[in-house]
Write a protein that holds these residues in place. Structure first.
Motif, PDB file in Angstrom:
ATOM      1  N   VAL A   1     -12.791 -37.324   4.175  1.00  0.00           N
ATOM      2  CA  VAL A   1     -12.228 -36.767   5.400  1.00  0.00           C
ATOM      3  C   VAL A   1     -13.335 -36.250   6.307  1.00  0.00           C
ATOM      4  O   VAL A   1     -13.297 -36.447   7.533  1.00  0.00           O
ATOM      5  N   ARG A   2     -14.325 -35.628   5.707  1.00  0.00           N
ATOM      6  CA  ARG A   2     -15.438 -35.061   6.479  1.00  0.00           C
ATOM      7  C   ARG A   2     -16.240 -36.140   7.203  1.00  0.00           C
ATOM      8  O   ARG A   2     -16.867 -35.880   8.233  1.00  0.00           O
ATOM      9  N   GLY A   3     -16.253 -37.361   6.654  1.00  0.00           N
ATOM     10  CA  GLY A   3     -17.008 -38.442   7.276  1.00  0.00           C
ATOM     11  C   GLY A   3     -18.446 -38.515   6.801  1.00  0.00           C
ATOM     12  O   GLY A   3     -19.317 -39.010   7.522  1.00  0.00           O
ATOM     13  N   LEU A   4     -18.691 -38.058   5.561  1.00  0.00           N
ATOM     14  CA  LEU A   4     -20.045 -38.067   5.022  1.00  0.00           C
ATOM     15  C   LEU A   4     -20.605 -39.484   4.968  1.00  0.00           C
ATOM     16  O   LEU A   4     -19.883 -40.427   4.647  1.00  0.00           O
ATOM     17  N   THR A   5     -21.882 -39.620   5.292  1.00  0.00           N
ATOM     18  CA  THR A   5     -22.693 -40.851   5.330  1.00  0.00           C
ATOM     19  C   THR A   5     -22.514 -41.649   6.619  1.00  0.00           C
ATOM     20  O   THR A   5     -23.258 -42.600   6.837  1.00  0.00           O
ATOM     21  N   LEU A   6     -21.554 -41.283   7.466  1.00  0.00           N
ATOM     22  CA  LEU A   6     -21.408 -41.993   8.736  1.00  0.00           C
ATOM     23  C   LEU A   6     -22.504 -41.565   9.710  1.00  0.00           C
ATOM     24  O   LEU A   6     -22.954 -40.420   9.682  1.00  0.00           O
TER      25      LEU A   6
ATOM     26  N   HIS B   1     -22.159 -41.229  12.897  1.00  0.00           N
ATOM     27  CA  HIS B   1     -21.596 -40.332  13.912  1.00  0.00           C
ATOM     28  C   HIS B   1     -20.183 -39.963  13.506  1.00  0.00           C
ATOM     29  O   HIS B   1     -19.421 -40.808  13.033  1.00  0.00           O
ATOM     30  N   LEU B   2     -19.827 -38.698  13.677  1.00  0.00           N
ATOM     31  CA  LEU B   2     -18.494 -38.230  13.261  1.00  0.00           C
ATOM     32  C   LEU B   2     -17.368 -38.869  14.055  1.00  0.00           C
ATOM     33  O   LEU B   2     -16.214 -38.848  13.622  1.00  0.00           O
ATOM     34  N   SER B   3     -17.669 -39.450  15.202  1.00  0.00           N
ATOM     35  CA  SER B   3     -16.628 -40.139  15.967  1.00  0.00           C
ATOM     36  C   SER B   3     -16.148 -41.391  15.240  1.00  0.00           C
ATOM     37  O   SER B   3     -15.110 -41.955  15.601  1.00  0.00           O
ATOM     38  N   HIS B   4     -16.874 -41.827  14.206  1.00  0.00           N
ATOM     39  CA  HIS B   4     -16.488 -43.016  13.445  1.00  0.00           C
ATOM     40  C   HIS B   4     -15.547 -42.696  12.285  1.00  0.00           C
ATOM     41  O   HIS B   4     -15.053 -43.608  11.636  1.00  0.00           O
ATOM     42  N   ARG B   5     -15.332 -41.418  11.998  1.00  0.00           N
ATOM     43  CA  ARG B   5     -14.479 -41.091  10.853  1.00  0.00           C
ATOM     44  C   ARG B   5     -13.016 -41.356  11.198  1.00  0.00           C
ATOM     45  O   ARG B   5     -12.606 -41.300  12.361  1.00  0.00           O
ATOM     46  N   PHE B   6     -12.220 -41.599  10.185  1.00  0.00           N
ATOM     47  CA  PHE B   6     -10.856 -42.078  10.407  1.00  0.00           C
ATOM     48  C   PHE B   6      -9.990 -41.063  11.139  1.00  0.00           C
ATOM     49  O   PHE B   6      -9.105 -41.444  11.916  1.00  0.00           O
ATOM     50  N   SER B   7     -10.209 -39.772  10.921  1.00  0.00           N
ATOM     51  CA  SER B   7      -9.379 -38.769  11.590  1.00  0.00           C
ATOM     52  C   SER B   7      -9.561 -38.831  13.104  1.00  0.00           C
ATOM     53  O   SER B   7      -8.582 -38.782  13.870  1.00  0.00           O
ATOM     54  N   THR B   8     -10.812 -38.972  13.547  1.00  0.00           N
ATOM     55  CA  THR B   8     -11.090 -39.052  14.977  1.00  0.00           C
ATOM     56  C   THR B   8     -10.584 -40.363  15.564  1.00  0.00           C
ATOM     57  O   THR B   8      -9.997 -40.384  16.653  1.00  0.00           O
ATOM     58  N   LEU B   9     -10.803 -41.464  14.851  1.00  0.00           N
ATOM     59  CA  LEU B   9     -10.302 -42.756  15.325  1.00  0.00           C
ATOM     60  C   LEU B   9      -8.792 -42.719  15.506  1.00  0.00           C
ATOM     61  O   LEU B   9      -8.255 -43.177  16.522  1.00  0.00           O
ATOM     62  N   PHE B  10      -8.105 -42.162  14.528  1.00  0.00           N
ATOM     63  CA  PHE B  10      -6.644 -42.124  14.552  1.00  0.00           C
ATOM     64  C   PHE B  10      -6.134 -41.342  15.764  1.00  0.00           C
ATOM     65  O   PHE B  10      -5.260 -41.811  16.504  1.00  0.00           O
ATOM     66  N   VAL B  11      -6.685 -40.156  15.989  1.00  0.00           N
ATOM     67  CA  VAL B  11      -6.238 -39.323  17.110  1.00  0.00           C
ATOM     68  C   VAL B  11      -6.587 -39.974  18.450  1.00  0.00           C
ATOM     69  O   VAL B  11      -5.789 -39.969  19.393  1.00  0.00           O
ATOM     70  N   ARG B  12      -7.778 -40.561  18.555  1.00  0.00           N
ATOM     71  CA  ARG B  12      -8.174 -41.226  19.804  1.00  0.00           C
ATOM     72  C   ARG B  12      -7.289 -42.439  20.083  1.00  0.00           C
ATOM     73  O   ARG B  12      -6.982 -42.737  21.246  1.00  0.00           O
TER      74      ARG B  12
ATOM     75  N   LYS C   1     -20.117 -47.262   1.178  1.00  0.00           N
ATOM     76  CA  LYS C   1     -21.560 -47.257   1.411  1.00  0.00           C
ATOM     77  C   LYS C   1     -22.346 -46.963   0.148  1.00  0.00           C
ATOM     78  O   LYS C   1     -23.383 -47.557  -0.110  1.00  0.00           O
ATOM     79  N   ASP C   2     -21.885 -46.000  -0.656  1.00  0.00           N
ATOM     80  CA  ASP C   2     -22.566 -45.647  -1.901  1.00  0.00           C
ATOM     81  C   ASP C   2     -21.602 -45.734  -3.079  1.00  0.00           C
ATOM     82  O   ASP C   2     -21.754 -45.028  -4.062  1.00  0.00           O
TER      83      ASP C   2
ATOM     84  N   PRO D   1     -16.655 -44.356   2.291  1.00  0.00           N
ATOM     85  CA  PRO D   1     -16.412 -45.577   3.075  1.00  0.00           C
ATOM     86  C   PRO D   1     -17.434 -45.763   4.190  1.00  0.00           C
ATOM     87  O   PRO D   1     -17.966 -44.800   4.754  1.00  0.00           O
ATOM     88  N   THR D   2     -17.693 -47.007   4.496  1.00  0.00           N
ATOM     89  CA  THR D   2     -18.506 -47.359   5.654  1.00  0.00           C
ATOM     90  C   THR D   2     -17.692 -47.133   6.927  1.00  0.00           C
ATOM     91  O   THR D   2     -16.518 -46.764   6.877  1.00  0.00           O
ATOM     92  N   ALA D   3     -18.316 -47.379   8.082  1.00  0.00           N
ATOM     93  CA  ALA D   3     -17.589 -47.266   9.348  1.00  0.00           C
ATOM     94  C   ALA D   3     -16.396 -48.215   9.352  1.00  0.00           C
ATOM     95  O   ALA D   3     -15.314 -47.874   9.829  1.00  0.00           O
ATOM     96  N   ARG D   4     -16.601 -49.416   8.810  1.00  0.00           N
ATOM     97  CA  ARG D   4     -15.491 -50.370   8.711  1.00  0.00           C
ATOM     98  C   ARG D   4     -14.404 -49.833   7.786  1.00  0.00           C
ATOM     99  O   ARG D   4     -13.208 -49.970   8.059  1.00  0.00           O
ATOM    100  N   GLY D   5     -14.806 -49.191   6.700  1.00  0.00           N
ATOM    101  CA  GLY D   5     -13.825 -48.598   5.801  1.00  0.00           C
ATOM    102  C   GLY D   5     -12.996 -47.531   6.484  1.00  0.00           C
ATOM    103  O   GLY D   5     -11.780 -47.439   6.289  1.00  0.00           O
ATOM    104  N   HIS D   6     -13.623 -46.709   7.317  1.00  0.00           N
ATOM    105  CA  HIS D   6     -12.880 -45.675   8.048  1.00  0.00           C
ATOM    106  C   HIS D   6     -11.918 -46.293   9.060  1.00  0.00           C
ATOM    107  O   HIS D   6     -10.827 -45.755   9.293  1.00  0.00           O
ATOM    108  N   GLN D   7     -12.286 -47.405   9.649  1.00  0.00           N
ATOM    109  CA  GLN D   7     -11.360 -48.098  10.545  1.00  0.00           C
ATOM    110  C   GLN D   7     -10.121 -48.564   9.776  1.00  0.00           C
ATOM    111  O   GLN D   7      -8.993 -48.450  10.276  1.00  0.00           O
TER     112      GLN D   7
END
Length: 329
Positions: free
Chosen positions: A62-67, A69-80, A245-246, A250-256
């Motif tokens: 949820v925090r978006g660790l390893t991304l 930019h935090l704008s790539h995390r799923f919570s931000t993508l979903f709201v945007r 990623k590790d 999830p990678t940026a694609r995973g968060h999408q």
């Protein structure tokens, strides 16, 4: 004729005197931005119309660790995505990200109880319209038992949903709406970051896949009990390590993909005693759901062929979709 080919350089092209080149580059950039900022389907879920505050609780995913930019995390993508589909100004909807890196739900639950409150109360303090729950990765990582984790999970839902029951609230979704996400990582993939002692604890008796699938089904049973939406992340990721990623985050694609599945989850009706469905991986040969025991007579070697779906479960029966031969009791 003779044709000469040279390596393409956007920087050199931008410096060309002709404005046509610059228009082409700008159009391509805008196209990419628009594609990345829009959900994979429309319209937005009707259940979310008019809601403003979206709270996301969970661990480092949820925090978006390893991304980058935090704008790539799923919570931000979903709201945007919702703001874009509803043609709202940026920041109109409120995103509250409560992702906690390194924490297990069991640890956070026990610590808060010692201080006289609980995880759910801290979320309700911000008056959420929607709460998205993603816990389980660190609980698995640190070797907590399935029952212990699910007991803490139910305590959280009981706080968020109160005394909701289908007998008194059928067809009614009291605030906040709650969506539960199944867990993502496949810890059976080798992980060099795990110390030997922790690895032995997390992989005790080779039980990793058993933990994952028992918890996935347990989360879905809790969704039935408390009238929650479900995002089937384990099915969406489908054991693809390239999306992690590790092998954990999830990678940026995973968060999408997570954001897209959450979008789909709210487009489906919430689970309830009159709307029972589940998705599981029959890798473990034997699973339990809502009092039924599902035993695989043979497990395909291909992990992508082990999925099991139960639909329309009632006292009279249910529909099963799977390629695995089953014995059901």
């Amino acid at each position: 004729g003779t044709y000469h080919f040279r390596r393409f350089s956007a920087r050199k092209l931008w410096k060309q005197p002709s404005s046509m080149y610059r228009c082409v580059i700008l159009f391509a950039v805008l196209l990419l931005v628009c594609c990345a900022s829009r959900p994979p389907f429309a319209p937005p879920p009707a259940a979310l119309h008019g809601l403003k505050t979206f709270v996301f609780t969970g661990d480092s995913i949820v925090r978006g660790l390893t991304l980058k930019h935090l704008s790539h995390r799923f919570s931000t993508l979903f709201v945007r995505w919702l703001e874009g589909e509803w043609k709202l100004a940026p920041q109109t909807l409120r995103e509250v990200n409560r992702g906690e890196t390194g924490w297990a739900l069991v640890d956070r639950h026990n610590l808060f109880l010692q201080k006289g409150f609980n995880v759910g109360q801290t979320l309700l303090e911000v008056n959420p319209d929607v709460v998205v729950v993603e816990w389980g990765v660190n609980d698995h990582f640190w070797g907590y038992q399935e029952d212990e984790f699910l007991a803490c999970y139910e305590y959280l839902l009981r706080t968020l949903r109160g005394n909701w029951s289908s007998s008194t609230a059928e067809g009614v979704s009291p605030r906040p709406l709650v969506a539960l996400l199944t867990t993502v990582p496949d810890f059976r993939f080798p992980n060099k970051h795990l110390p030997a002692a922790q690895k032995a604890r997390a992989w005790a008796n080779g039980s990793d896949p058993v933990w994952s699938e028992n918890v996935h089904l347990g989360i879905q049973e809790l969704a039935v009990r408390y009238g929650c939406y479900v995002g089937h992340l384990h099915r969406v990721f489908d054991h693809q390590p390239t999306l992690l990623k590790d092998l954990i985050h999830p990678t940026a694609r995973g968060h999408q993909l997570i954001a897209a599945e959450l979008y789909s989850a709210f487009a489906r009706p919430p689970l309830s005693p009159s709307n029972i469905h589940c998705i599981a991986d029959i890798h473990n040969r034997s699973l339990s759901f809502m009092g039924f025991r599902l035993r695989a007579l043979d497990v395909p070697p291909d992990e992508t062929q082990r999925w099991l779906e139960l639909h329309n479960l009632t006292t009279e029966g249910f529909t099963v979709r799977t390629t695995v031969a089953l014995y059901i009791t």
